[in-house]
Design a protein around this motif. Sequence first.
Motif, PDB file in Angstrom:
ATOM      1  N   LEU A  60       0.840  -1.203   0.000  1.00 36.56           N
ATOM      2  CA  LEU A  60       0.000   0.000   0.000  1.00 36.56           C
ATOM      3  C   LEU A  60       0.871   1.247   0.000  1.00 36.56           C
ATOM      4  N   SER A  63       2.029   1.807  -3.489  1.00 35.59           N
ATOM      5  CA  SER A  63       1.004   2.402  -4.353  1.00 35.59           C
ATOM      6  C   SER A  63       0.844   3.893  -4.067  1.00 35.59           C
ATOM      7  N   LEU A 125      -3.910   3.609  -6.610  1.00 37.04           N
ATOM      8  CA  LEU A 125      -4.582   2.814  -5.580  1.00 37.04           C
ATOM      9  C   LEU A 125      -5.573   1.839  -6.209  1.00 37.04           C
ATOM     10  N   THR A 129      -5.176  -2.246  -6.179  1.00 39.03           N
ATOM     11  CA  THR A 129      -6.219  -3.041  -5.531  1.00 39.03           C
ATOM     12  C   THR A 129      -6.836  -4.056  -6.488  1.00 39.03           C
ATOM     13  N   PRO A 135      -4.474  -4.350  -0.240  1.00 41.70           N
ATOM     14  CA  PRO A 135      -5.580  -3.938   0.641  1.00 41.70           C
ATOM     15  C   PRO A 135      -5.491  -2.460   0.999  1.00 41.70           C
ATOM     16  N   LEU A 136      -6.626  -1.787   0.990  1.00 46.80           N
ATOM     17  CA  LEU A 136      -6.671  -0.358   1.324  1.00 46.80           C
ATOM     18  C   LEU A 136      -6.897  -0.195   2.824  1.00 46.80           C
TER      19      LEU A 136
END
Length: 263
Positions: A60, A63, A125, A129, A135-136
């Motif tokens: 994450l 990203s 993002l 995903t 995963p956010l």
Amino acid sequence: MRATRATRRALRLIAVGVRTHVSYMSRSPLEITFAVIVPVVYATLAVYLFRAADHPERLLEASVGAGLMGIWSSVLFGSGGAVQNQRWLGTLETLVAAPAPLGLILLPITLATAVVGTYAMGATLLWGTVLYGVPLTFAHPLLFLVAVPVCVLSLGMMGMLLASTFVLLRNANALANPLDHPVWMLSGMLVPITVLPTWTRPLSWALPTTWGARAVHAATAGGEVVTPMLTGLGVGALWLLLALLALTRVERRARAAATLALT
């Protein structure tokens, strides 16, 4: 009363300018292509690099870092390209001769490029995903939504200083090209500045992009968010002040040398 009226006029000019230039860039095939492709390439490279380094828990952050790189690229090339575009359109002399200060005319352009660049954050993002299953899970989701606009604002103020120097150049991209990668490396957008040589730390601290990126990463992975945000705004305001001072000298020199219309 007069000062309040002047402030309201300046804010209205900035708002109208940002809206106008965002609309203009959204209709440019080059701007659209650049905004669509570059963030996706950055996100793909970042995800594979972090996977190869066996850091799946930091995908994450990768990203988000790729999104910041996309925003910076948009500001950098947009600030230089905006001045060049005004030359090609034959409107740069009109803008310089307008009653409004040139700084209030260039600032909406740099802010508009940063606003368009925010697409890069959403695109990276979404790309991570959907395609890579990133995963956010933000540590501070609400602060993240605040940190990104603050980072965009600080980037826009930094772009203002770049745009003020680009007025003198026949081809602004000649200066913009070599500034892309060094700035995002010194700012710690994708990799922390602690892995860089010690002598680069003062350069990193002087960049508003460093503090903006630190705030966004802290909101993503955890850590202090408010202090880097405020520091980024303060450093960005200093860059904006330097831009206004430089713009006065640059504009005077460009008028004397009759280089405004050179292409």
